[in-house]
Design a protein around this motif. Structure first.
Motif, PDB file in Angstrom:
ATOM      1  N   GLY A 139       0.808  -1.217   0.000  1.00  0.00           N
ATOM      2  CA  GLY A 139       0.000   0.000   0.000  1.00  0.00           C
ATOM      3  C   GLY A 139       0.838   1.262   0.000  1.00  0.00           C
ATOM      4  N   TYR A 182       1.444   1.374  -3.795  1.00  0.00           N
ATOM      5  CA  TYR A 182       0.305   1.378  -4.716  1.00  0.00           C
ATOM      6  C   TYR A 182      -0.960   2.011  -4.157  1.00  0.00           C
ATOM      7  CZ  TYR A 182       3.187  -2.139  -7.053  1.00  0.00           C
ATOM      8  OH  TYR A 182       4.211  -2.798  -7.658  1.00  0.00           O
ATOM      9  N   ASN A 225      -3.706  -1.310  -5.964  1.00  0.00           N
ATOM     10  CA  ASN A 225      -3.326  -1.697  -4.614  1.00  0.00           C
ATOM     11  C   ASN A 225      -4.066  -2.960  -4.171  1.00  0.00           C
ATOM     12  OD1 ASN A 225      -1.972  -1.325  -2.102  1.00  0.00           O
ATOM     13  ND2 ASN A 225      -3.865  -0.524  -1.256  1.00  0.00           N
TER      14      ASN A 225
END
Length: 163
Positions: free
Chosen positions: A77, A80, A95
Motif C-alpha cells: 500500500g 500502490y 493496490n
C-alpha cells in the motif's frame, strides 16, 4: 532490474525479517523494516511505528489477520495505495490487486491467513497473548515458524515490488 539482483534482494529481505522476528517479535514491524532496508523509498519509520499495534492478529487478540501479512499489505500500500488527496479518483484497484496476490500466496503456503489459524497450525492450540505465561509458552511452541512467516512475506513483497 535483472532477475538475479531481484532474487538477491528478496533473499536479503527474508533474512532481515527472519532475524528481527526471531530476536524482537512484532511481525508487521519486522516485515516493513526488512522491506525498507532492502528497497527503501516508500516504507517510512512512521509506517513501521504505526504497524506495531497490528501484531498478534491486531492488538495481540489473536483473531485477526496475521501481523506479517498485514505488514506486507501495508508495504504494498505504501507503493500502490491511494493518496489522501485522491479519494475522489476511485478505489485504487492496483493496490487491491497487489494485496490480493499476496493474500492468495500466503493462504496457499500456510492454509489460512489469521494469527489464530497459524497459532493452531504451529502449536496445536490458540493462546492468550495477554497472559504472560501463555505468551511465553507460545513463543517456545512456535519455534522459528513465525520468523519464517515474516521472512517469506518480506521476500514475496520485495519480489512483487521489484517485478
Amino acid at each position: 532490474m535483472n532477475e538475479e539482483k531481484c532474487c538477491e534482494l528478496a533473499e536479503q529481505a527474508y533474512e532481515i525479517a527472519y532475524e528481527l522476528d526471531s530476536k524482537y517479535g512484532c511481525c508487521p514491524q519486522c516485515v516493513l523494516s526488512a522491506v525498507k532496508t532492502v528497497i527503501g523509498d516508500e516504507v517510512t519509520d512512521m509506517l513501521i511505528k504505526a504497524s506495531h499495534g497490528l501484531s498478534g492478529g491486531g492488538a495481540l487478540v489473536g483473531t485477526g489477520l496475521c501481523g506479517a501479512l498485514t505488514g506486507g499489505i501495508l508495504a504494498l500500500g505504501a507503493r500502490y495505495g491511494r493518496d489522501p488527496d485522491a479519494f475522489s479518483s476511485g478505489p485504487g484497484l492496483e493496490n487491491f490487486h497487489a494485496g490480493r496476490e499476496l493474500v492468495y500466496r500466503f493462504e496457499s503456503e500456510f492454509g489460512g491467513i489469521s494469527c489464530e489459524y497459524l497459532q493452531q497450525r504451529f502449536s496445536g492450540r490458540t493462546w492468550n497473548f495477554w497472559n504472560a505465561s501463555e505468551y511465553l509458552m507460545f513463543a517456545n511452541e512456535r519455534g522459528n515458524r513465525c520468523a519464517r512467516v515474516s521472512g517469506l512475506v518480506a521476500k514475496w513483497v520485495v519480489e512483487m515490488l521489484l517485478s
